[in-house]
Write a protein that holds these residues in place. Structure first.
Motif, PDB file in Angstrom:
ATOM      1  N   PRO A  68     -49.721  15.964  -1.599  1.00 27.84           N
ATOM      2  CA  PRO A  68     -50.001  16.255  -3.012  1.00 27.84           C
ATOM      3  C   PRO A  68     -49.732  17.701  -3.407  1.00 27.84           C
ATOM      4  O   PRO A  68     -49.298  17.958  -4.541  1.00 27.84           O
ATOM      5  CB  PRO A  68     -51.492  15.903  -3.158  1.00 27.84           C
ATOM      6  CG  PRO A  68     -52.047  15.911  -1.766  1.00 27.84           C
ATOM      7  CD  PRO A  68     -50.924  15.497  -0.873  1.00 27.84           C
ATOM      8  N   ILE A  69     -49.982  18.646  -2.497  1.00 27.17           N
ATOM      9  CA  ILE A  69     -49.745  20.057  -2.803  1.00 27.17           C
ATOM     10  C   ILE A  69     -48.266  20.393  -2.671  1.00 27.17           C
ATOM     11  O   ILE A  69     -47.660  21.000  -3.561  1.00 27.17           O
ATOM     12  CB  ILE A  69     -50.585  20.968  -1.891  1.00 27.17           C
ATOM     13  CG1 ILE A  69     -52.091  20.765  -2.158  1.00 27.17           C
ATOM     14  CG2 ILE A  69     -50.208  22.437  -2.096  1.00 27.17           C
ATOM     15  CD1 ILE A  69     -52.535  21.206  -3.529  1.00 27.17           C
ATOM     16  N   TRP A  81     -41.167  27.909 -11.435  1.00 25.43           N
ATOM     17  CA  TRP A  81     -42.618  28.032 -11.327  1.00 25.43           C
ATOM     18  C   TRP A  81     -43.216  28.440 -12.668  1.00 25.43           C
ATOM     19  O   TRP A  81     -42.595  29.148 -13.449  1.00 25.43           O
ATOM     20  CB  TRP A  81     -42.983  29.074 -10.279  1.00 25.43           C
ATOM     21  CG  TRP A  81     -42.841  28.594  -8.869  1.00 25.43           C
ATOM     22  CD1 TRP A  81     -41.692  28.533  -8.139  1.00 25.43           C
ATOM     23  CD2 TRP A  81     -43.896  28.115  -8.018  1.00 25.43           C
ATOM     24  NE1 TRP A  81     -41.947  28.037  -6.886  1.00 25.43           N
ATOM     25  CE2 TRP A  81     -43.290  27.776  -6.772  1.00 25.43           C
ATOM     26  CE3 TRP A  81     -45.257  27.942  -8.172  1.00 25.43           C
ATOM     27  CZ2 TRP A  81     -44.031  27.282  -5.708  1.00 25.43           C
ATOM     28  CZ3 TRP A  81     -45.997  27.451  -7.105  1.00 25.43           C
ATOM     29  CH2 TRP A  81     -45.391  27.119  -5.889  1.00 25.43           C
ATOM     30  N   PRO A  82     -44.451  28.000 -12.933  1.00 23.88           N
ATOM     31  CA  PRO A  82     -45.131  28.461 -14.147  1.00 23.88           C
ATOM     32  C   PRO A  82     -45.569  29.913 -14.001  1.00 23.88           C
ATOM     33  O   PRO A  82     -45.461  30.514 -12.927  1.00 23.88           O
ATOM     34  CB  PRO A  82     -46.343  27.517 -14.247  1.00 23.88           C
ATOM     35  CG  PRO A  82     -46.609  27.094 -12.843  1.00 23.88           C
ATOM     36  CD  PRO A  82     -45.264  27.030 -12.163  1.00 23.88           C
ATOM     37  N   ALA A  83     -46.080  30.473 -15.091  1.00 24.68           N
ATOM     38  CA  ALA A  83     -46.503  31.876 -15.066  1.00 24.68           C
ATOM     39  C   ALA A  83     -47.707  32.077 -14.160  1.00 24.68           C
ATOM     40  O   ALA A  83     -47.879  33.151 -13.570  1.00 24.68           O
ATOM     41  CB  ALA A  83     -46.827  32.355 -16.487  1.00 24.68           C
ATOM     42  N   HIS A  84     -48.558  31.068 -14.031  1.00 23.81           N
ATOM     43  CA  HIS A  84     -49.711  31.142 -13.136  1.00 23.81           C
ATOM     44  C   HIS A  84     -50.130  29.725 -12.767  1.00 23.81           C
ATOM     45  O   HIS A  84     -49.752  28.758 -13.432  1.00 23.81           O
ATOM     46  CB  HIS A  84     -50.879  31.895 -13.787  1.00 23.81           C
ATOM     47  CG  HIS A  84     -51.390  31.210 -15.028  1.00 23.81           C
ATOM     48  ND1 HIS A  84     -50.803  31.387 -16.273  1.00 23.81           N
ATOM     49  CD2 HIS A  84     -52.430  30.338 -15.209  1.00 23.81           C
ATOM     50  CE1 HIS A  84     -51.451  30.667 -17.158  1.00 23.81           C
ATOM     51  NE2 HIS A  84     -52.436  30.023 -16.550  1.00 23.81           N
ATOM     52  N   VAL A  85     -50.895  29.608 -11.702  1.00 23.32           N
ATOM     53  CA  VAL A  85     -51.394  28.313 -11.246  1.00 23.32           C
ATOM     54  C   VAL A  85     -52.906  28.397 -11.095  1.00 23.32           C
ATOM     55  O   VAL A  85     -53.462  29.430 -10.722  1.00 23.32           O
ATOM     56  CB  VAL A  85     -50.747  27.895  -9.901  1.00 23.32           C
ATOM     57  CG1 VAL A  85     -49.267  27.626 -10.078  1.00 23.32           C
ATOM     58  CG2 VAL A  85     -50.986  28.926  -8.818  1.00 23.32           C
ATOM     59  N   LEU A  90     -52.313  25.817  -4.269  1.00 20.42           N
ATOM     60  CA  LEU A  90     -50.970  26.284  -4.580  1.00 20.42           C
ATOM     61  C   LEU A  90     -50.844  27.802  -4.575  1.00 20.42           C
ATOM     62  O   LEU A  90     -49.727  28.325  -4.563  1.00 20.42           O
ATOM     63  CB  LEU A  90     -50.537  25.755  -5.953  1.00 20.42           C
ATOM     64  CG  LEU A  90     -50.066  24.305  -6.026  1.00 20.42           C
ATOM     65  CD1 LEU A  90     -49.878  23.893  -7.478  1.00 20.42           C
ATOM     66  CD2 LEU A  90     -48.767  24.116  -5.252  1.00 20.42           C
ATOM     67  N   GLN A  91     -51.958  28.510  -4.583  1.00 24.04           N
ATOM     68  CA  GLN A  91     -51.920  29.961  -4.732  1.00 24.04           C
ATOM     69  C   GLN A  91     -51.142  30.661  -3.623  1.00 24.04           C
ATOM     70  O   GLN A  91     -50.331  31.558  -3.913  1.00 24.04           O
ATOM     71  CB  GLN A  91     -53.340  30.516  -4.801  1.00 24.04           C
ATOM     72  CG  GLN A  91     -53.398  31.995  -5.200  1.00 24.04           C
ATOM     73  CD  GLN A  91     -52.831  32.234  -6.590  1.00 24.04           C
ATOM     74  OE1 GLN A  91     -53.162  31.533  -7.536  1.00 24.04           O
ATOM     75  NE2 GLN A  91     -51.966  33.228  -6.698  1.00 24.04           N
ATOM     76  N   PRO A  92     -51.339  30.304  -2.328  1.00 19.18           N
ATOM     77  CA  PRO A  92     -50.543  30.985  -1.291  1.00 19.18           C
ATOM     78  C   PRO A  92     -49.041  30.802  -1.467  1.00 19.18           C
ATOM     79  O   PRO A  92     -48.259  31.703  -1.157  1.00 19.18           O
ATOM     80  CB  PRO A  92     -51.034  30.339   0.014  1.00 19.18           C
ATOM     81  CG  PRO A  92     -52.385  29.794  -0.304  1.00 19.18           C
ATOM     82  CD  PRO A  92     -52.309  29.354  -1.729  1.00 19.18           C
ATOM     83  N   PHE A  93     -48.625  29.639  -1.988  1.00 21.32           N
ATOM     84  CA  PHE A  93     -47.206  29.396  -2.222  1.00 21.32           C
ATOM     85  C   PHE A  93     -46.735  30.095  -3.493  1.00 21.32           C
ATOM     86  O   PHE A  93     -45.599  30.555  -3.566  1.00 21.32           O
ATOM     87  CB  PHE A  93     -46.940  27.890  -2.319  1.00 21.32           C
ATOM     88  CG  PHE A  93     -47.453  27.116  -1.141  1.00 21.32           C
ATOM     89  CD1 PHE A  93     -46.820  27.192   0.089  1.00 21.32           C
ATOM     90  CD2 PHE A  93     -48.573  26.316  -1.254  1.00 21.32           C
ATOM     91  CE1 PHE A  93     -47.282  26.473   1.175  1.00 21.32           C
ATOM     92  CE2 PHE A  93     -49.053  25.597  -0.176  1.00 21.32           C
ATOM     93  CZ  PHE A  93     -48.412  25.682   1.044  1.00 21.32           C
ATOM     94  N   PHE A  94     -47.618  30.167  -4.486  1.00 23.80           N
ATOM     95  CA  PHE A  94     -47.274  30.867  -5.718  1.00 23.80           C
ATOM     96  C   PHE A  94     -46.998  32.342  -5.439  1.00 23.80           C
ATOM     97  O   PHE A  94     -46.089  32.936  -6.031  1.00 23.80           O
ATOM     98  CB  PHE A  94     -48.408  30.711  -6.727  1.00 23.80           C
ATOM     99  CG  PHE A  94     -48.178  31.435  -8.028  1.00 23.80           C
ATOM    100  CD1 PHE A  94     -47.354  30.892  -9.001  1.00 23.80           C
ATOM    101  CD2 PHE A  94     -48.774  32.662  -8.271  1.00 23.80           C
ATOM    102  CE1 PHE A  94     -47.140  31.559 -10.208  1.00 23.80           C
ATOM    103  CE2 PHE A  94     -48.574  33.331  -9.461  1.00 23.80           C
ATOM    104  CZ  PHE A  94     -47.750  32.779 -10.426  1.00 23.80           C
ATOM    105  N   PRO A 148     -50.074  28.100   5.036  1.00 23.70           N
ATOM    106  CA  PRO A 148     -51.130  29.084   4.749  1.00 23.70           C
ATOM    107  C   PRO A 148     -52.158  29.144   5.869  1.00 23.70           C
ATOM    108  O   PRO A 148     -52.571  28.118   6.410  1.00 23.70           O
ATOM    109  CB  PRO A 148     -51.742  28.563   3.443  1.00 23.70           C
ATOM    110  CG  PRO A 148     -50.666  27.760   2.801  1.00 23.70           C
ATOM    111  CD  PRO A 148     -49.903  27.138   3.931  1.00 23.70           C
ATOM    112  N   TYR A 149     -52.547  30.363   6.219  1.00 25.50           N
ATOM    113  CA  TYR A 149     -53.565  30.622   7.244  1.00 25.50           C
ATOM    114  C   TYR A 149     -53.126  30.122   8.621  1.00 25.50           C
ATOM    115  O   TYR A 149     -53.960  29.713   9.429  1.00 25.50           O
ATOM    116  CB  TYR A 149     -54.911  29.989   6.852  1.00 25.50           C
ATOM    117  CG  TYR A 149     -55.319  30.271   5.436  1.00 25.50           C
ATOM    118  CD1 TYR A 149     -55.638  31.562   5.027  1.00 25.50           C
ATOM    119  CD2 TYR A 149     -55.359  29.245   4.477  1.00 25.50           C
ATOM    120  CE1 TYR A 149     -56.000  31.824   3.711  1.00 25.50           C
ATOM    121  CE2 TYR A 149     -55.714  29.503   3.167  1.00 25.50           C
ATOM    122  CZ  TYR A 149     -56.039  30.796   2.785  1.00 25.50           C
ATOM    123  OH  TYR A 149     -56.397  31.053   1.487  1.00 25.50           O
TER     124      TYR A 149
END
Length: 226
Positions: A68-69, A81-85, A90-94, A148-149
């Motif tokens: 899903p991610i 990509w959008p301006a923010h998520v 999704l943040q680590p990929f953003f 991530p991590y």
């Protein structure tokens, strides 16, 4: 050089001389023609991944679209990509969105393929199969894959490994230091507090004669001790 030596240990290879004219990677713009580029295969990274992991690139690509991610990340990388998520997953990929690429259904961060969650535990065990230790396991992982991590997951796995704990270098024991024997009374005294049935006592012992002084006190503050 240690990382390259570690990577090359996974292969059986023969050494072959190549003249400088054939070293395209050092000056590719002048030595590699467009005709040669069109004929060369573009799946070298995929082939390397398949040689190093027990999970094929096709399996990873299918799992990427089902995750899903990562399916959302795949669409964002493909279409923008959008301006923010808002999604924390999704943040680590953003944060790395400008460094992500797509190839044959896989999402790459630089030269490392991003692994879907369903395969991460399996690949952790595979990376740690030879019990290389924390630093070498991290170096091996950084050559091929990422999520991530990842470093934290490797550290947790190595810390829980009984085999690594058994072979881990133990800290050097500190040498025992014995008190020098006193040569006369009052040369050295030892002072401490003792508690008995709710009462405090200041205990003073002479190191030479073993003479004992016990003084009842109501407080153990530094002012009262002085």
């Amino acid at each position: 050089m240690q990382r390259w030596a570690l990577i090359l240990e996974a292969y059986q290879y023969d050494m072959q001389y190549r003249s400088s004219e054939q070293h395209r990677n050092c000056d590719s713009l002048s030595r590699l023609s467009l005709h040669e580029i069109e004929q060369e295969e573009t799946e070298e990274g995929i082939f390397t991944l398949d040689m190093c992991l027990t999970i094929s690139s096709q399996e990873i690509a299918i799992a990427t679209r089902r995750d899903p991610i990562m399916s959302r990340m795949f669409d964002f990388t493909l279409n923008g990509w959008p301006a923010h998520v808002e999604d924390a997953g999704l943040q680590p990929f953003f944060d790395r969105r400008n460094e992500l690429t797509l190839e044959k259904g896989l999402i790459w961060w630089g030269m490392r393929v991003i692994i879907p969650e369903m395969f991460r535990g399996r690949l952790l065990l595979e990376l740690h199969e030879e019990h290389l230790g924390m630093s070498r396991t991290k170096a091996l992982a950084r050559g091929y894959l990422w999520w991530p991590y990842l470093d934290r997951d490797i550290e947790d796995m190595v810390e829980r490994s009984s085999a690594c704990a058994y072979t881990r270098n133990t800290p050097k024991e500190s040498p025992l230091h014995s008190w020098i024997w006193a040569s006369r009374p009052g040369q050295r005294v030892h002072i401490d507090y003792a508690e008995y049935e709710g009462h405090f006592f200041l205990v003073i012992v002479d190191s030479f004669s073993k003479w004992l002084e016990v003084i009842p006190v109501k407080s153990t503050t530094s002012r009262n001790t002085i």
